[in-house]
Scaffold this motif. Structure first.
Motif, mmCIF file in Angstrom:
data_model
loop_
_atom_site.group_PDB
_atom_site.id
_atom_site.type_symbol
_atom_site.label_atom_id
_atom_site.label_comp_id
_atom_site.label_asym_id
_atom_site.label_seq_id
_atom_site.Cartn_x
_atom_site.Cartn_y
_atom_site.Cartn_z
ATOM 1 N N ASN A 8 14.453 -2.449 7.412
ATOM 2 C CA ASN A 8 14.571 -3.016 6.073
ATOM 3 C C ASN A 8 15.742 -2.362 5.372
ATOM 4 N N ARG A 9 16.802 -3.148 5.141
ATOM 5 C CA ARG A 9 18.035 -2.555 4.635
ATOM 6 C C ARG A 9 17.983 -2.265 3.148
ATOM 7 N N ASN A 10 17.385 -3.168 2.404
ATOM 8 C CA ASN A 10 17.415 -2.966 0.952
ATOM 9 C C ASN A 10 16.075 -2.445 0.431
ATOM 10 N N VAL A 11 15.847 -1.180 0.692
ATOM 11 C CA VAL A 11 14.555 -0.583 0.357
ATOM 12 C C VAL A 11 14.308 -0.547 -1.153
ATOM 13 N N LYS A 12 15.366 -0.293 -1.929
ATOM 14 C CA LYS A 12 15.170 -0.238 -3.389
ATOM 15 C C LYS A 12 14.722 -1.588 -3.956
ATOM 16 N N LEU A 61 0.824 -1.215 0.000
ATOM 17 C CA LEU A 61 0.000 0.000 0.000
ATOM 18 C C LEU A 61 0.857 1.264 0.000
ATOM 19 N N ASP A 62 1.985 1.219 0.722
ATOM 20 C CA ASP A 62 2.859 2.396 0.750
ATOM 21 C C ASP A 62 3.421 2.687 -0.641
ATOM 22 N N VAL A 63 3.836 1.633 -1.339
ATOM 23 C CA VAL A 63 4.377 1.850 -2.696
ATOM 24 C C VAL A 63 3.246 2.293 -3.627
ATOM 25 N N THR A 95 11.800 4.258 3.885
ATOM 26 C CA THR A 95 12.761 3.720 4.862
ATOM 27 C C THR A 95 12.293 4.051 6.273
ATOM 28 N N GLU A 96 11.794 5.267 6.419
ATOM 29 C CA GLU A 96 11.323 5.701 7.730
ATOM 30 C C GLU A 96 10.100 4.894 8.164
#
Ligand SMILES: [Zn+2]
Length: 258
Positions: free
Chosen positions: A225-229, A192-194, A219-220
């Protein structure tokens, strides 16, 4: 099927408490006018009720609806039952949808808004403080549903300021969001955020760099979650599979509506 917006206030004559009157009168209206947003069923079946809320179920597809009647429209948050029961129902995709029914002093239904339970992510579901030791059910933990955190487009109007919205529009919007049921509950917040980022870009076509530009906010929202991309790319694939976006290749996308 909604045939009239007028509630029958005579139904409440036998009661004294305003809460009880409101419940009986709006419940009667719902039993006559509510239809299923998840399928073609034109009427819903009433389920045994407790004191504050009342529930309806679809005979055909088993979708459930919990009605919250309000004289003053409040789309900030509503209280619900036990937190753990809600989480388990959400994980199994059997949690009730919430209908906020707002009526005026003439007992006319002014607004009726459907919040599909599929969008009650970890962010929308708020854990309440355990009941104090002195309480009858000490330690019991309830929950709130923070309606204001439900994306605007997933707040489906059946009635807006006494105007009845056509049922096919309601069902189409519900169907679109209900596709999220295929995504595990714990991941749905990400999806949903994306999707919200895509809506915020507000263009028929966009590219990956435009989505990456919202990297910091995502990220916030999802610390740890390290690999956000990589997560963003994964969620875009999910949104493609759900029919919200189309892939054009070379990191370009089109929103499904165009
Ligand atoms: Zn149904």
């Amino acid at each position: 099927m909604i045939t009239s917006l007028q509630c029958d206030f005579n139904r409440g004559l036998a009661y004294k408490s305003p809460t009880q009157i409101a419940r009986v009168v709006t419940e009667h209206w719902c039993a006559r006018n509510l239809y299923c947003a998840a399928c073609h069923e034109e009427q819903l079946q009433e389920m045994p009720a407790n004191t504050r809320a009342f529930d309806f179920r679809c005979r055909n597809c088993s979708a459930t609806y919990q009605v919250k009647s309000q004289k003053q429209l409040n789309l900030k948050k509503v209280t619900d039952g036990a937190y753990s029961i809600m989480v388990s129902a959400l994980k199994q995709n059997v949690a009730p949808n919430i209908l906020v029914l707002n009526y005026n002093s003439e007992w006319t239904v002014k607004n009726l808004i459907l919040f599909p339970s599929v969008v009650f992510t970890e962010d929308v579901l708020e854990k309440r403080k355990p009941l104090a030791k002195a309480a009858r059910r000490a330690g019991w933990i309830g929950c709130n549903i923070v309606l204001s955190r439900v994306p605007n487009e997933a707040q489906i109007s059946l009635v807006t300021d006494t105007a009845i919205i056509p049922a096919d529009e309601v069902r189409e919007q519900y169907r679109k969001y209900n596709a999220l049921a295929k995504v595990p509950w714990d991941l749905r917040g990400w999806t949903l955020d994306v999707l919200n980022v895509v809506k915020r870009i507000n263009a028929n076509e966009f590219d990956l760099t435009q989505v990456y530009a919202h990297h910091a906010a995502l990220t916030e929202a999802h610390p740890g979650n390290r690999n956000v991309k990589a997560k963003i790319r994964q969620q875009l694939q999910i949104l493609r599979d759900l029919g919200f976006v189309k892939f054009l290749g070379h990191g370009r996308y089109r929103t499904a509506r165009s």
